[in-house]
Design a protein around this motif. Sequence first.
Motif, PDB file in Angstrom:
ATOM      1  N   VAL A 135     -19.793 -50.519  -7.930  1.00 27.15           N
ATOM      2  CA  VAL A 135     -18.882 -51.594  -8.349  1.00 27.15           C
ATOM      3  C   VAL A 135     -19.653 -52.850  -8.746  1.00 27.15           C
ATOM      4  O   VAL A 135     -20.533 -53.315  -8.023  1.00 27.15           O
ATOM      5  CB  VAL A 135     -17.843 -51.915  -7.239  1.00 27.15           C
ATOM      6  N   LYS A 185     -18.706 -36.601 -18.243  1.00 20.75           N
ATOM      7  CA  LYS A 185     -19.885 -36.560 -17.374  1.00 20.75           C
ATOM      8  C   LYS A 185     -20.103 -35.154 -16.826  1.00 20.75           C
ATOM      9  O   LYS A 185     -21.225 -34.715 -16.650  1.00 20.75           O
ATOM     10  CB  LYS A 185     -19.724 -37.548 -16.206  1.00 20.75           C
ATOM     11  N   LEU A 232     -24.308 -44.963 -19.636  1.00 19.54           N
ATOM     12  CA  LEU A 232     -23.320 -45.619 -18.776  1.00 19.54           C
ATOM     13  C   LEU A 232     -23.768 -47.042 -18.474  1.00 19.54           C
ATOM     14  O   LEU A 232     -24.969 -47.331 -18.468  1.00 19.54           O
ATOM     15  CB  LEU A 232     -23.165 -44.832 -17.473  1.00 19.54           C
ATOM     16  N   GLU A 276      -9.732 -48.507  -0.738  1.00 21.19           N
ATOM     17  CA  GLU A 276      -9.526 -47.073  -0.977  1.00 21.19           C
ATOM     18  C   GLU A 276     -10.570 -46.459  -1.905  1.00 21.19           C
ATOM     19  O   GLU A 276     -10.890 -45.289  -1.800  1.00 21.19           O
ATOM     20  CB  GLU A 276      -8.129 -46.853  -1.573  1.00 21.19           C
ATOM     21  N   GLY A 277     -11.100 -47.251  -2.821  1.00 16.99           N
ATOM     22  CA  GLY A 277     -12.067 -46.701  -3.777  1.00 16.99           C
ATOM     23  C   GLY A 277     -13.515 -46.942  -3.384  1.00 16.99           C
ATOM     24  O   GLY A 277     -14.402 -46.812  -4.228  1.00 16.99           O
ATOM     25  N   THR A 304     -16.038 -40.854  -9.731  1.00 16.59           N
ATOM     26  CA  THR A 304     -15.437 -42.189  -9.773  1.00 16.59           C
ATOM     27  C   THR A 304     -14.701 -42.534  -8.475  1.00 16.59           C
ATOM     28  O   THR A 304     -13.755 -43.305  -8.471  1.00 16.59           O
ATOM     29  CB  THR A 304     -14.498 -42.326 -11.004  1.00 16.59           C
ATOM     30  N   GLN A 305     -15.136 -41.981  -7.368  1.00 18.68           N
ATOM     31  CA  GLN A 305     -14.397 -42.184  -6.124  1.00 18.68           C
ATOM     32  C   GLN A 305     -15.119 -43.010  -5.067  1.00 18.68           C
ATOM     33  O   GLN A 305     -14.468 -43.518  -4.167  1.00 18.68           O
ATOM     34  CB  GLN A 305     -14.031 -40.822  -5.518  1.00 18.68           C
ATOM     35  N   ASP A 329      -7.364 -46.615  -6.993  1.00 23.98           N
ATOM     36  CA  ASP A 329      -7.881 -47.729  -6.205  1.00 23.98           C
ATOM     37  C   ASP A 329      -7.996 -48.964  -7.115  1.00 23.98           C
ATOM     38  O   ASP A 329      -7.794 -48.842  -8.320  1.00 23.98           O
ATOM     39  CB  ASP A 329      -9.241 -47.337  -5.600  1.00 23.98           C
ATOM     40  N   PRO A 330      -8.312 -50.144  -6.547  1.00 21.95           N
ATOM     41  CA  PRO A 330      -8.295 -51.363  -7.372  1.00 21.95           C
ATOM     42  C   PRO A 330      -9.191 -51.285  -8.617  1.00 21.95           C
ATOM     43  O   PRO A 330      -8.778 -51.739  -9.693  1.00 21.95           O
ATOM     44  CB  PRO A 330      -8.796 -52.444  -6.412  1.00 21.95           C
ATOM     45  N   ALA A 331     -10.387 -50.723  -8.491  1.00 22.67           N
ATOM     46  CA  ALA A 331     -11.294 -50.684  -9.649  1.00 22.67           C
ATOM     47  C   ALA A 331     -10.743 -49.748 -10.731  1.00 22.67           C
ATOM     48  O   ALA A 331     -10.869 -50.033 -11.928  1.00 22.67           O
ATOM     49  CB  ALA A 331     -12.693 -50.245  -9.211  1.00 22.67           C
ATOM     50  N   CYS A 337     -21.649 -40.816  -6.617  1.00 22.29           N
ATOM     51  CA  CYS A 337     -20.783 -39.666  -6.887  1.00 22.29           C
ATOM     52  C   CYS A 337     -20.681 -39.473  -8.395  1.00 22.29           C
ATOM     53  O   CYS A 337     -21.175 -40.291  -9.163  1.00 22.29           O
ATOM     54  CB  CYS A 337     -19.376 -39.892  -6.306  1.00 22.29           C
ATOM     55  N   ASP A 338     -20.046 -38.374  -8.810  1.00 21.37           N
ATOM     56  CA  ASP A 338     -19.764 -38.229 -10.249  1.00 21.37           C
ATOM     57  C   ASP A 338     -18.271 -38.052 -10.494  1.00 21.37           C
ATOM     58  O   ASP A 338     -17.854 -37.483 -11.480  1.00 21.37           O
ATOM     59  CB  ASP A 338     -20.591 -37.091 -10.865  1.00 21.37           C
ATOM     60  N   LEU A 376     -14.050 -40.279 -19.143  1.00 24.03           N
ATOM     61  CA  LEU A 376     -15.492 -40.347 -18.879  1.00 24.03           C
ATOM     62  C   LEU A 376     -15.925 -39.400 -17.755  1.00 24.03           C
ATOM     63  O   LEU A 376     -16.946 -38.725 -17.897  1.00 24.03           O
ATOM     64  CB  LEU A 376     -15.942 -41.799 -18.645  1.00 24.03           C
ATOM     65  N   MET A 404     -15.114 -53.445 -11.284  1.00 27.38           N
ATOM     66  CA  MET A 404     -14.991 -52.203 -12.035  1.00 27.38           C
ATOM     67  C   MET A 404     -16.115 -51.272 -11.618  1.00 27.38           C
ATOM     68  O   MET A 404     -17.145 -51.705 -11.115  1.00 27.38           O
ATOM     69  CB  MET A 404     -15.070 -52.482 -13.531  1.00 27.38           C
ATOM     70  N   LYS A 405     -15.891 -49.963 -11.842  1.00 28.66           N
ATOM     71  CA  LYS A 405     -16.895 -48.973 -11.466  1.00 28.66           C
ATOM     72  C   LYS A 405     -17.829 -48.746 -12.653  1.00 28.66           C
ATOM     73  O   LYS A 405     -17.436 -48.171 -13.666  1.00 28.66           O
ATOM     74  CB  LYS A 405     -16.191 -47.694 -11.012  1.00 28.66           C
ATOM     75  N   HIS A 448      -8.041 -51.569 -12.542  1.00 29.69           N
ATOM     76  CA  HIS A 448      -8.514 -52.622 -13.459  1.00 29.69           C
ATOM     77  C   HIS A 448      -8.849 -52.066 -14.836  1.00 29.69           C
ATOM     78  O   HIS A 448      -8.897 -52.802 -15.811  1.00 29.69           O
ATOM     79  CB  HIS A 448      -9.754 -53.327 -12.873  1.00 29.69           C
ATOM     80  N   ARG A 449      -9.117 -50.763 -14.943  1.00 32.00           N
ATOM     81  CA  ARG A 449      -9.495 -50.209 -16.245  1.00 32.00           C
ATOM     82  C   ARG A 449      -8.494 -49.199 -16.799  1.00 32.00           C
ATOM     83  O   ARG A 449      -8.271 -49.133 -18.002  1.00 32.00           O
ATOM     84  CB  ARG A 449     -10.876 -49.538 -16.162  1.00 32.00           C
ATOM     85  N   CYS A 487     -20.161 -46.813 -13.112  1.00 27.49           N
ATOM     86  CA  CYS A 487     -20.514 -45.421 -13.410  1.00 27.49           C
ATOM     87  C   CYS A 487     -19.511 -44.803 -14.366  1.00 27.49           C
ATOM     88  O   CYS A 487     -19.709 -43.702 -14.856  1.00 27.49           O
ATOM     89  CB  CYS A 487     -20.531 -44.592 -12.137  1.00 27.49           C
ATOM     90  N   THR A 488     -18.382 -45.474 -14.581  1.00 28.97           N
ATOM     91  CA  THR A 488     -17.323 -44.891 -15.410  1.00 28.97           C
ATOM     92  C   THR A 488     -16.960 -45.870 -16.523  1.00 28.97           C
ATOM     93  O   THR A 488     -15.799 -46.115 -16.819  1.00 28.97           O
ATOM     94  CB  THR A 488     -16.115 -44.498 -14.533  1.00 28.97           C
ATOM     95  N   MET A 489     -18.009 -46.439 -17.082  1.00 27.53           N
ATOM     96  CA  MET A 489     -17.866 -47.355 -18.180  1.00 27.53           C
ATOM     97  C   MET A 489     -19.113 -47.172 -19.017  1.00 27.53           C
ATOM     98  O   MET A 489     -20.213 -47.036 -18.465  1.00 27.53           O
ATOM     99  CB  MET A 489     -17.839 -48.766 -17.584  1.00 27.53           C
ATOM    100  N   MET A 535     -10.981 -43.736 -17.441  1.00 24.81           N
ATOM    101  CA  MET A 535     -10.973 -43.324 -16.028  1.00 24.81           C
ATOM    102  C   MET A 535     -10.740 -41.819 -15.873  1.00 24.81           C
ATOM    103  O   MET A 535     -11.046 -41.249 -14.841  1.00 24.81           O
ATOM    104  CB  MET A 535      -9.912 -44.098 -15.240  1.00 24.81           C
TER     105      MET A 535
END
Lengths: 265, 160
Positions: B50, A39, B23, B132-133, B44-45, A100-102, B41-42, A35, B58-59, A105-106, B61-63, A32
């Motif tokens: 998702v 990027k 990704l 929020e995310g 993670t916001q 935030d929740p996502a 976005c780049d 990455l 999970m997002k 989670h990681r 874009c960030t995995m 989190m």
Amino acid sequence: MHNFNYHRAADVADAAAKLAATDDPKLLAGGMTLLPTLKNRLAAPSDLIDLAAIAGLKGISVEGKEVVVRAMTPHAVVATSADVQKALPALAQLAGNIGDPAVRHRGTIGGSVANSDPAADYPAACVGLDATIVTNQRKIAADDFFQGLFETALGHGEIITEVRFQIPDRAQYMKFRHPASGYAVVGVMVAQYGSKARVAVTGAGPCVFRVAEMEAALEKSFTPASVANIKVSAEQLMGDIHCSAEYRAHLITVYARRAVEAMVG
Amino acid sequence: MDIDVKMTVNGKAVSGKVEARTLLVQFIREHLRLTGTHVGCDTTQCGCCVVHVDGVAMKSCTMLAVQAEGKAITTIEGLASADGTLHPMQQAFRDHHGLQCGFCTPGMVMMGVDIANRLPGADEKTVRHQLEGNICRCTGYQGIVEAIMDASAVMNAARS
Ligand SMILES: Cc1cc2nc3c(=O)[nH]c(=O)nc-3n(C[C@H](O)[C@H](O)[C@H](O)COP(=O)(O)OP(=O)(O)OC[C@H]3O[C@@H](n4cnc5c(N)ncnc54)[C@H](O)[C@@H]3O)c2cc1C
Ligand code: FES
Ligand code: FES
């Protein structure tokens, strides 16, 4: 993102061997922080060593007077753990308000602590709750671990395996959340251990720090009034687009007082 | 050096060759051509990306795609039934005018299902915090929040 070689470590020894065998490696936990950095090409490691498959790095236990959180435990697991909620509710609450929740989670405790972001929440828990950071090589007191802006005591090849928090009589974490990211504009952890008190501040300086004057005042009298008039000098604090160093100094006093209010409430 | 990845996406076993830096969202969009999952976005916001990984939001874009090896992924394309019946969350977004341009919607719906799964019966304040995310530039969130609360009740009733 520049390309890199990807490795999945089987256990901590394997991760350490891969760290030693590669050119410019980085450990990958929840990714989190790492990455987004890759990027934006702010870093270009040659190799990423993924810790996610190491079963022994996950989970939580309460051992005597300690809450032990293993490095790859995600924030959401800490936040919802019945053990943490019972033994150290301030830690569960802190973890449940990260991002935030996502992200929760990681993102992992190990990644957060290793990163020492000036606005991260876990460093305040580590220092405020007198934690020990355990690595594959040694044990480091939280007071000695966080050394500056994104700087820690971790050496090359060192891997955090767990964080051991001392269970206090009571504790409370209060933060002024950045409205977009959730990071701490200022966050204060106050904890009471018998006649001793600890006050740890994140978000305000280059890294987490303790406020000795507030601790001494609370040790004399554990009341909101004890900290309500103690000012921290703005000189060493950060000012940025979000707020000035003086405002951060002001917030430290306000949030320390609110934390104590919530504890004695 | 290309790497073989295997995972389950919307119930189907899929595999592919990817670069280490690919990704998960690129794998989903560009390799599998499932373009319902968006990138907004780049940093993670925004939450447009998702998806559910082993049932959890999970997002993507960030995995990395390689981090999803062996996992079960659900994207927005996997929510509706085979006969086209919308998932209760999709139906509620439609009923409550929970979208305008639709760009944030796949992420909002996937996060909405995750919220309903984790926090059945969550009140309005909780739902707002849980979003929020996920950023929406159009709706002002009112319809989205109403949709999530409504679908949450429908999903609850179906469970019991
Ligand atoms: C939108 C958003 C909002 C966020 N909001 C907050 C917030 O409100 N508060 C907050 O505190 N944080 C916040 N974060 C950061 C988040 O908590 C990250 O999860 C955390 O900082 C890094 O953890 P990670 O597991 O993702 O680590 P990674 O990104 O994988 O790694 C981070 C660094 O730590 C190193 N590392 C990882 N694990 C270990 C280990 N076991 N031993 C040694 N080194 C290791 C890596 O090599 C890397 O340099 C936010 C992030 C995002 C994207
Ligand atoms: S694309 Fe914005 S959070 Fe993933
Ligand atoms: S509907 Fe347009 S961004 Fe949300």
